[in-house]
Design an enzyme around this catalytic site. Sequence first.
Site, short mmCIF file in Angstrom:
data_model
loop_
_atom_site.label_atom_id
_atom_site.label_comp_id
_atom_site.label_asym_id
_atom_site.label_seq_id
_atom_site.Cartn_x
_atom_site.Cartn_y
_atom_site.Cartn_z
N GLY A 105 8.58 -30.18 -5.46
CA GLY A 105 8.96 -30.82 -6.70
C GLY A 105 9.18 -32.33 -6.64
O GLY A 105 8.88 -33.04 -7.58
N GLU A 111 15.35 -36.17 -4.32
CA GLU A 111 15.24 -34.81 -4.85
C GLU A 111 14.81 -34.88 -6.31
O GLU A 111 15.06 -35.88 -7.00
CB GLU A 111 16.59 -34.08 -4.65
CG GLU A 111 16.69 -32.68 -5.21
CD GLU A 111 15.64 -31.68 -4.72
OE1 GLU A 111 14.43 -32.00 -4.71
OE2 GLU A 111 16.02 -30.53 -4.44
N ASP A 112 14.18 -33.83 -6.75
CA ASP A 112 13.69 -33.84 -8.13
C ASP A 112 14.80 -33.55 -9.14
O ASP A 112 15.00 -34.30 -10.09
CB ASP A 112 12.50 -32.87 -8.32
CG ASP A 112 12.79 -31.44 -7.84
OD1 ASP A 112 13.91 -31.19 -7.32
OD2 ASP A 112 11.91 -30.59 -7.97
N ASP A 131 20.41 -28.71 -10.07
CA ASP A 131 20.74 -27.67 -11.06
C ASP A 131 22.02 -26.97 -10.61
O ASP A 131 23.11 -27.45 -10.90
CB ASP A 131 19.54 -26.73 -11.21
CG ASP A 131 19.76 -25.66 -12.27
OD1 ASP A 131 20.75 -25.74 -13.00
OD2 ASP A 131 18.92 -24.74 -12.38
N LYS A 189 20.93 -31.77 -14.14
CA LYS A 189 21.11 -30.92 -15.33
C LYS A 189 22.57 -30.86 -15.71
O LYS A 189 23.43 -30.66 -14.86
CB LYS A 189 20.64 -29.51 -15.00
CG LYS A 189 19.46 -29.07 -15.82
CD LYS A 189 19.15 -27.61 -15.58
CE LYS A 189 17.66 -27.48 -15.40
NZ LYS A 189 17.23 -26.07 -15.36
N PHE A 248 14.98 -25.43 -19.31
CA PHE A 248 14.01 -25.39 -18.22
C PHE A 248 12.95 -26.45 -18.47
O PHE A 248 12.26 -26.44 -19.47
CB PHE A 248 13.37 -24.00 -18.05
CG PHE A 248 12.75 -23.90 -16.70
CD1 PHE A 248 13.54 -23.65 -15.58
CD2 PHE A 248 11.40 -24.15 -16.52
CE1 PHE A 248 12.98 -23.64 -14.30
CE2 PHE A 248 10.84 -24.12 -15.24
CZ PHE A 248 11.64 -23.87 -14.14
N ASP A 306 7.80 -27.78 -11.71
CA ASP A 306 6.87 -26.73 -12.10
C ASP A 306 7.55 -25.55 -12.75
O ASP A 306 8.76 -25.37 -12.65
CB ASP A 306 6.15 -26.20 -10.86
CG ASP A 306 7.08 -25.33 -9.99
OD1 ASP A 306 8.18 -25.81 -9.66
OD2 ASP A 306 6.73 -24.18 -9.69
N ARG A 312 3.08 -29.40 -12.81
CA ARG A 312 3.57 -30.48 -11.96
C ARG A 312 2.88 -31.81 -12.25
O ARG A 312 3.45 -32.87 -12.05
CB ARG A 312 3.34 -30.15 -10.47
CG ARG A 312 4.19 -29.02 -9.93
CD ARG A 312 4.12 -29.02 -8.42
NE ARG A 312 4.56 -27.78 -7.81
CZ ARG A 312 5.82 -27.47 -7.53
NH1 ARG A 312 6.80 -28.30 -7.82
NH2 ARG A 312 6.13 -26.31 -6.97
P1 IMP Z 1 19.42 -25.88 -7.40
O1 IMP Z 1 19.50 -25.39 -5.99
O2 IMP Z 1 19.84 -24.84 -8.39
O3 IMP Z 1 20.13 -27.19 -7.62
O4 IMP Z 1 17.90 -26.04 -7.74
C1 IMP Z 1 17.18 -27.03 -7.24
C2 IMP Z 1 15.70 -26.74 -7.30
O5 IMP Z 1 15.36 -25.78 -8.31
C3 IMP Z 1 15.00 -27.99 -7.68
O6 IMP Z 1 14.67 -28.74 -6.54
C4 IMP Z 1 13.80 -27.50 -8.44
O7 IMP Z 1 12.75 -27.26 -7.54
C5 IMP Z 1 14.24 -26.19 -9.04
N1 IMP Z 1 14.63 -26.35 -10.46
C6 IMP Z 1 15.88 -26.36 -10.99
N2 IMP Z 1 15.87 -26.54 -12.32
C7 IMP Z 1 14.57 -26.66 -12.65
C8 IMP Z 1 13.89 -26.89 -13.92
O8 IMP Z 1 14.46 -27.01 -15.00
N3 IMP Z 1 12.54 -26.96 -13.85
C9 IMP Z 1 11.84 -26.84 -12.68
N4 IMP Z 1 12.43 -26.63 -11.50
C10 IMP Z 1 13.78 -26.54 -11.48
MG MG Z 2 12.74 -28.88 -5.58
#
Ligand code: IMP
Ligand code: MG
Length: 183
Positions: free
Chosen positions: A48, A103-104, A107, A135, A156, A163, A169
Amino acid sequence: MHKDIKEILYAESEIKARVAEIGGALTDKYSAIADAGEPVVLVSVLRGAAIFMADLARATEIPLEMDYMALSSYGSGTKSSGVVKIEKDLTSSIEGKHVIIAEDILDSGLTLQFLLENLKSRKPKSIEVVTLLRKRTREQAHIDCAHIGFECPDEFIVGYGLDYAERYRNLPYIGILKPEVYE
Ligand code: IMP
Ligand code: MG
């Protein structure tokens, strides 16, 4: 606009401007460090963050190493599984180096929490996190971010590296995916 996108949140030009700001801040912070001969490495989390990292690297003027890690926390759904697995590790050691994680999106925060803990154990000289998006969600691990590109709604979203099931992407903007695509 792509037919599966409900709304564009950040246009290509807005992303570019924000990435330029963050790149400038990194230049300010790390120039002296790099000039003193201390290695700085930009680490991105595949897949990502690859596009963000490529743009961020070109928006800074510091000499950088670039390295990549691949982690999985998501299947093809839209919710974090909470289980983070290293699918590809860094190529080089980060011991004694200044590490900037690109990082992208933040969440649940579980991915970054795992990553920070893992990389800190490898004795970098310093480590900080730059995330393009955070987020606005209620349940999020506390992660100290040096820079956050945008605080985004709890939807989302896809594009600019992000993606859904490996699609979208390559959209040049970031937008909300229509729920009927994944429901
Ligand atoms: P976390 O571990 O829940 O913080 O999630 C992080 C990873 O989940 C990110 O690096 C993304 O790859 C993916 N992710 C979380 N939210 C989204 C979204 O809204 N769209 C796409 N990918 C997401
Ligand atoms: Mg990611």
